[in-house]
Scaffold this motif. Structure first.
Motif, PDB file in Angstrom:
ATOM      1  N   LYS A   8       0.737  -1.702   0.378  1.00 23.94           N
ATOM      2  CA  LYS A   8      -0.066  -0.300  -0.172  1.00 23.94           C
ATOM      3  C   LYS A   8       0.961   1.523   0.094  1.00 23.94           C
ATOM      4  O   LYS A   8       1.823   1.251   0.842  1.00 23.94           O
ATOM      5  CB  LYS A   8      -1.319  -0.060   1.209  1.00 23.94           C
ATOM      6  CG  LYS A   8      -1.827  -1.538   1.667  1.00 23.94           C
ATOM      7  CD  LYS A   8      -2.837  -1.139   1.976  1.00 23.94           C
ATOM      8  CE  LYS A   8      -3.418   0.251   2.725  1.00 23.94           C
ATOM      9  NZ  LYS A   8      -4.588   0.421   3.249  1.00 23.94           N
ATOM     10  N   PRO A   9       0.460   1.735  -0.915  1.00 25.52           N
ATOM     11  CA  PRO A   9       1.365   3.294  -0.745  1.00 25.52           C
ATOM     12  C   PRO A   9       0.735   4.426   0.680  1.00 25.52           C
ATOM     13  O   PRO A   9      -0.187   3.984   1.678  1.00 25.52           O
ATOM     14  CB  PRO A   9       1.135   4.290  -1.761  1.00 25.52           C
ATOM     15  CG  PRO A   9      -0.565   4.059  -1.790  1.00 25.52           C
ATOM     16  CD  PRO A   9      -0.511   2.598  -1.961  1.00 25.52           C
ATOM     17  N   MET A  10       2.489   4.869   1.104  1.00 25.77           N
ATOM     18  CA  MET A  10       2.361   5.368   2.246  1.00 25.77           C
ATOM     19  C   MET A  10       1.474   5.924   2.128  1.00 25.77           C
ATOM     20  O   MET A  10       0.859   7.561   0.885  1.00 25.77           O
ATOM     21  CB  MET A  10       3.639   5.964   2.109  1.00 25.77           C
ATOM     22  CG  MET A  10       3.658   7.521   3.238  1.00 25.77           C
ATOM     23  SD  MET A  10       5.537   8.004   3.743  1.00 25.77           S
ATOM     24  CE  MET A  10       6.430   6.279   4.370  1.00 25.77           C
ATOM     25  N   ARG A  11       0.463   7.196   3.218  1.00 25.16           N
ATOM     26  CA  ARG A  11      -0.411   7.939   3.673  1.00 25.16           C
ATOM     27  C   ARG A  11       0.587   9.206   3.480  1.00 25.16           C
ATOM     28  O   ARG A  11       1.275   9.227   3.797  1.00 25.16           O
ATOM     29  CB  ARG A  11      -0.783   7.410   4.889  1.00 25.16           C
ATOM     30  CG  ARG A  11      -2.132   6.755   5.250  1.00 25.16           C
ATOM     31  CD  ARG A  11      -1.912   6.802   6.590  1.00 25.16           C
ATOM     32  NE  ARG A  11      -2.244   7.784   7.348  1.00 25.16           N
ATOM     33  CZ  ARG A  11      -2.242   7.964   8.769  1.00 25.16           C
ATOM     34  NH1 ARG A  11      -2.182   7.000   9.686  1.00 25.16           N
ATOM     35  NH2 ARG A  11      -2.335   9.276   9.126  1.00 25.16           N
ATOM     36  N   LEU A  12      -0.831   9.877   2.163  1.00 32.04           N
ATOM     37  CA  LEU A  12      -0.268  11.190   2.376  1.00 32.04           C
ATOM     38  C   LEU A  12       0.259  12.240   3.690  1.00 32.04           C
ATOM     39  O   LEU A  12       1.765  13.023   3.820  1.00 32.04           O
ATOM     40  CB  LEU A  12      -1.095  12.020   1.980  1.00 32.04           C
ATOM     41  CG  LEU A  12      -1.285  13.966   1.489  1.00 32.04           C
ATOM     42  CD1 LEU A  12       0.090  14.036   0.712  1.00 32.04           C
ATOM     43  CD2 LEU A  12      -2.207  14.323   0.695  1.00 32.04           C
ATOM     44  N   LYS A  13      -0.479  11.926   4.957  1.00 35.05           N
ATOM     45  CA  LYS A  13      -0.204  12.560   5.821  1.00 35.05           C
ATOM     46  C   LYS A  13       1.885  12.294   6.572  1.00 35.05           C
ATOM     47  O   LYS A  13       2.268  12.989   6.918  1.00 35.05           O
ATOM     48  CB  LYS A  13      -0.956  12.536   7.255  1.00 35.05           C
ATOM     49  CG  LYS A  13      -0.557  13.514   8.125  1.00 35.05           C
ATOM     50  CD  LYS A  13      -1.904  13.559   9.250  1.00 35.05           C
ATOM     51  CE  LYS A  13      -1.674  14.898  10.230  1.00 35.05           C
ATOM     52  NZ  LYS A  13      -1.917  15.070  10.913  1.00 35.05           N
ATOM     53  N   ASP A  14       1.365  10.915   6.430  1.00 33.31           N
ATOM     54  CA  ASP A  14       2.912  10.556   6.500  1.00 33.31           C
ATOM     55  C   ASP A  14       4.002  10.585   5.402  1.00 33.31           C
ATOM     56  O   ASP A  14       4.691  11.299   6.230  1.00 33.31           O
ATOM     57  CB  ASP A  14       2.601   8.713   6.742  1.00 33.31           C
ATOM     58  CG  ASP A  14       1.907   7.944   7.787  1.00 33.31           C
ATOM     59  OD1 ASP A  14       1.702   8.684   8.864  1.00 33.31           O
ATOM     60  OD2 ASP A  14       1.481   7.443   7.625  1.00 33.31           O
ATOM     61  N   ALA A  15       3.363  11.107   4.492  1.00 27.17           N
ATOM     62  CA  ALA A  15       4.654  11.436   3.547  1.00 27.17           C
ATOM     63  C   ALA A  15       5.405  12.811   3.566  1.00 27.17           C
ATOM     64  O   ALA A  15       6.221  12.809   4.222  1.00 27.17           O
ATOM     65  CB  ALA A  15       3.899  10.853   2.089  1.00 27.17           C
ATOM     66  N   LEU A  16       4.203  13.908   4.425  1.00 27.50           N
ATOM     67  CA  LEU A  16       4.410  14.876   4.612  1.00 27.50           C
ATOM     68  C   LEU A  16       5.158  14.801   5.830  1.00 27.50           C
ATOM     69  O   LEU A  16       6.578  15.724   5.712  1.00 27.50           O
ATOM     70  CB  LEU A  16       3.282  15.410   4.743  1.00 27.50           C
ATOM     71  CG  LEU A  16       2.536  16.233   3.466  1.00 27.50           C
ATOM     72  CD1 LEU A  16       0.521  16.558   3.601  1.00 27.50           C
ATOM     73  CD2 LEU A  16       3.263  16.890   2.233  1.00 27.50           C
TER      74      LEU A  16
END
Length: 102
Positions: A8-16
């Motif tokens: 699964k791709p990393m969640r946006l908030k986690d990537a930010l």
């Protein structure tokens, strides 16, 4: 469609958060090639995997504010300053990571 080999791709908030945290390290250690490469990795992930545009970060006494555009709309995420700066503090306190980069 399955991306990243089934992961699964990393969640946006986690990537930010990850981008911001390593960006703070790179800002403090501009000669640190690993910090630069990792910052670019998360920046590219935000653009390619999440469609983020116009990414920028500011800080005040309490927090970091990340502003970005997604699907033409402006968004803001806030992260506690102490939490963001934890990685830099850990790196600075570890002698093996405090070599000269010049």
């Amino acid at each position: 469609m399955v991306e990243n080999g089934g992961k699964k791709p990393m969640r946006l908030k986690d990537a930010l958060f990850n981008w911001l945290q390593i960006r703070v390290v790179w800002d403090a250690r501009p000669q640190d090639r690993s910090a630069e490469d990792t910052t670019r990795f998360f920046h590219d992930m935000l653009i390619q995997d999440h469609g983020v545009e116009e990414l920028e970060a500011t800080k005040d006494a309490q927090e970091y504010v990340v502003r970005y555009r997604l699907n033409g709309e402006e968004h803001t995420e806030r992260f506690p300053r102490e939490q963001v700066e934890d990685l830099l503090k850990s790196i600075q306190s570890e002698p093996k990571y405090n070599q000269s980069f010049e």
